[in-house]
Design an enzyme around this catalytic site. Structure first.
Site, short mmCIF file in Angstrom:
data_model
loop_
_atom_site.label_atom_id
_atom_site.label_comp_id
_atom_site.label_asym_id
_atom_site.label_seq_id
_atom_site.Cartn_x
_atom_site.Cartn_y
_atom_site.Cartn_z
CB CYS A 58 -1.03 -0.02 1.37
SG CYS A 58 -2.00 1.33 1.61
CB CYS A 62 -1.95 3.49 8.18
SG CYS A 62 -2.26 4.14 6.90
CB CYS A 65 -1.21 -0.68 8.12
SG CYS A 65 -1.57 -1.36 7.01
CB CYS A 102 -16.05 -6.83 5.87
SG CYS A 102 -15.03 -5.46 5.81
CB CYS A 133 -19.01 -3.78 4.79
SG CYS A 133 -17.51 -3.15 6.02
CB CYS A 193 -18.57 1.53 8.94
SG CYS A 193 -17.40 0.14 10.16
NE ARG A 265 -17.93 -5.14 13.83
CZ ARG A 265 -17.77 -3.56 12.62
NH1 ARG A 265 -17.58 -2.46 12.30
NH2 ARG A 265 -19.26 -3.81 11.69
N1 SAM Z 1 -6.37 0.95 2.86
C1 SAM Z 1 -7.87 1.20 3.62
C2 SAM Z 1 -8.11 1.51 4.45
O1 SAM Z 1 -7.30 2.33 5.23
O2 SAM Z 1 -8.84 2.75 4.80
C3 SAM Z 1 -8.39 -0.35 4.31
C4 SAM Z 1 -8.21 -1.43 4.89
S1 SAM Z 1 -7.57 -0.68 6.57
C5 SAM Z 1 -6.04 -2.14 7.30
C6 SAM Z 1 -8.07 -0.34 7.49
C7 SAM Z 1 -8.49 0.10 9.20
O3 SAM Z 1 -7.98 -1.33 10.14
C8 SAM Z 1 -7.46 0.80 9.48
O4 SAM Z 1 -7.86 2.21 8.92
C9 SAM Z 1 -6.83 1.13 10.59
O5 SAM Z 1 -8.36 1.49 11.43
C10 SAM Z 1 -7.02 -0.91 11.38
N2 SAM Z 1 -5.72 -1.59 11.35
C11 SAM Z 1 -4.74 -1.43 10.45
N3 SAM Z 1 -3.74 -2.55 10.98
C12 SAM Z 1 -3.78 -2.28 12.15
C13 SAM Z 1 -3.42 -2.64 13.89
N4 SAM Z 1 -2.19 -2.90 13.68
N5 SAM Z 1 -3.54 -2.50 15.14
C14 SAM Z 1 -5.09 -2.05 14.72
N6 SAM Z 1 -6.05 -1.90 13.23
C15 SAM Z 1 -5.15 -1.22 12.92
C1 DTB Z 2 -11.76 -1.54 11.00
O1 DTB Z 2 -11.94 -0.98 11.89
N1 DTB Z 2 -10.75 -3.28 11.54
C2 DTB Z 2 -10.71 -3.79 10.50
C3 DTB Z 2 -11.14 -3.69 9.16
N2 DTB Z 2 -12.17 -2.32 10.21
C4 DTB Z 2 -10.80 -3.31 7.97
C5 DTB Z 2 -9.19 -4.34 10.30
C6 DTB Z 2 -8.07 -4.90 11.21
C7 DTB Z 2 -6.93 -4.80 10.16
C8 DTB Z 2 -5.50 -5.76 11.57
C9 DTB Z 2 -4.55 -5.59 11.19
C10 DTB Z 2 -4.75 -6.83 9.98
O2 DTB Z 2 -5.38 -7.81 9.36
O3 DTB Z 2 -3.77 -6.57 9.39
FE1 SF4 Z 3 -2.71 1.27 3.29
FE2 SF4 Z 3 -3.08 -0.23 5.28
FE3 SF4 Z 3 -3.25 2.55 5.47
FE4 SF4 Z 3 -5.40 1.06 5.06
S1 SF4 Z 3 -4.17 1.20 7.07
S2 SF4 Z 3 -4.29 3.06 4.00
S3 SF4 Z 3 -3.94 -0.48 3.63
S4 SF4 Z 3 -1.03 1.46 5.28
#
Ligand code: SAM
Ligand code: DTB
Ligand code: SF4
Length: 318
Positions: A58, A62, A65, A102, A133, A193, A265
């Site tokens: 990506c 973030c 992530c 989702c 979703c 959401c 949630r």
């Molecule tokens: N790329 C899209 C975005 O960022 O909106 C969708 C996927 S992103 C992985 C969805 C959500 O996962 C993020 O907004 C964040 O709140 C959550 N997330 C990602 N990594 C995480 C982590 N290590 N622990 C908890 N939540 C996480």
């Molecule tokens: C949300 O608030 N939590 C979910 C979903 N929306 C997309 C994602 C959690 C991601 C946790 C880290 C992972 O699995 O990579």
């Molecule tokens: Fe990309 Fe992860 Fe950020 Fe979503 S949360 S925009 S997948 S880096």
């Protein structure tokens, strides 16, 4: 008595929300549980299942992530999945008791042919009779209405933290970019959401400001995911200290109080929580979870453990 739409407030002040956080724990939970009971059956839980339709690489940075191309988390990146594979996974999730499927993608936002494939996935999952979703990053209005027309029910787009703390966590987009997408999503009539993550180095004021931002939107999000950071090796937040459990539960309780009709949630991070902590989160007002072995890329609470926990707590899926 359930709060009518007129009773839902959109004018929370920071002082009011911080005062809720500062209540003695028992007073806060009594209050949130009372509101929960007035608006929901406290023994029913909405269950969603996640799938990562496109994993890793990506362009966003973030700092929590594992899927960001900026960090060496060791995650295997994957091409966009095939439509049939996603629809088959949804059918299996439905069999396992999930009501909502989702689909998440490691995109800044959807582009070109990939967007059309994602649209076909939504059509296929919807045809199974499940709620759909998607979480595909930033959207413009045309994309949001195309998703709505394809049968999308919910769009997940988290604000993650307070407007003030946001630039400490992400530099490749702004808090306002997120609010803009949430506005188009709301405007085309998709259910929203939106929630955030606890454990990003934020303070109690940031948590209050995050929840206040959500509650003061023109409409409360229909679902409010509260994630506990899953620290991932290789990401800048890998060594972020784990927040105090009671502070996490307080966040759930305050979300319940200020957004009384929204599904709150208990999202990422359940795998590392004790059963007692999860039970307190449900008492505080959480009434939705992700089920299944995996979230997007990280491990989730094991399905057999969830089954046992739900059974012992007398909770049943909606
Ligand atoms: N790329 C899209 C975005 O960022 O909106 C969708 C996927 S992103 C992985 C969805 C959500 O996962 C993020 O907004 C964040 O709140 C959550 N997330 C990602 N990594 C995480 C982590 N290590 N622990 C908890 N939540 C996480
Ligand atoms: C949300 O608030 N939590 C979910 C979903 N929306 C997309 C994602 C959690 C991601 C946790 C880290 C992972 O699995 O990579
Ligand atoms: Fe990309 Fe992860 Fe950020 Fe979503 S949360 S925009 S997948 S880096």
């Amino acid at each position: 008595m359930a709060a009518s739409d007129q009773e839902l407030r959109h004018d929370w002040t920071q002082d009011e929300v911080e005062a809720l956080f500062a209540l003695p724990f028992n007073d806060l939970l009594f209050r949130s549980h009372t509101i929960h009971r007035a608006n929901f059956d406290p023994n029913r839980i909405q269950v969603s299942r996640l799938i990562s339709i496109k994993t890793g690489a990506c362009p966003e940075d973030c700092s929590y992530c594992p899927q960001s191309a900026h960090y060496a988390s060791g995650l295997e990146k994957e091409k966009l999945l095939a439509v049939e594979e996603v629809v088959a996974a949804a059918a299996k999730a439905k069999e396992d008791g999930a009501s909502r499927f989702c689909m998440g993608a490691a995109w800044r936002g959807p582009k070109g042919d990939d967007f059309e494939v994602a649209v076909a996935m939504i059509e296929g999952v919807k045809a199974l009779g499940m709620e759909t979703c998607a979480t595909f990053g930033l959207l413009d209005k045309w994309q949001a209405s195309r998703l709505k027309d394809a049968g999308l029910d919910y769009y997940n787009h988290n604000i993650d933290t307070s407007p003030e703390h946001y630039p400490e966590v992400i530099s490749t987009r702004t808090f306002q970019d997120r609010l803009d997408t949430l506005e188009v999503v709301r405007d085309v009539g998709l259910h929203v959401c939106s929630g955030g993550i606890i454990g990003l180095g934020e303070g109690r004021t940031d948590r209050a400001r995050m929840l206040m931002t959500l509650a003061n939107m023109p409409k409360h999000p229909d679902s409010v995911p509260i994630n506990l950071l899953i620290p991932i090796q290789g990401t800048p937040l890998a060594d972020s200290p784990r927040p105090d459990s009671f502070d996490f539960i307080r966040t759930i309780a305050v979300a319940r109080i200020i957004m009384p009709r929204s599904f709150v949630r208990l999202s990422a991070g359940r795998e590392g929580m004790s059963e007692e902590m999860q039970a307190l989160c449900f008492f505080a007002g959480a009434n939705s979870v992700f089920c299944g072995e995996k979230l997007l890329t990280a491990r989730n609470a094991a399905p057999n453990q969830d089954k046992s926990l739900f059974g012992r707590l007398g909770l049943s899926p909606m």
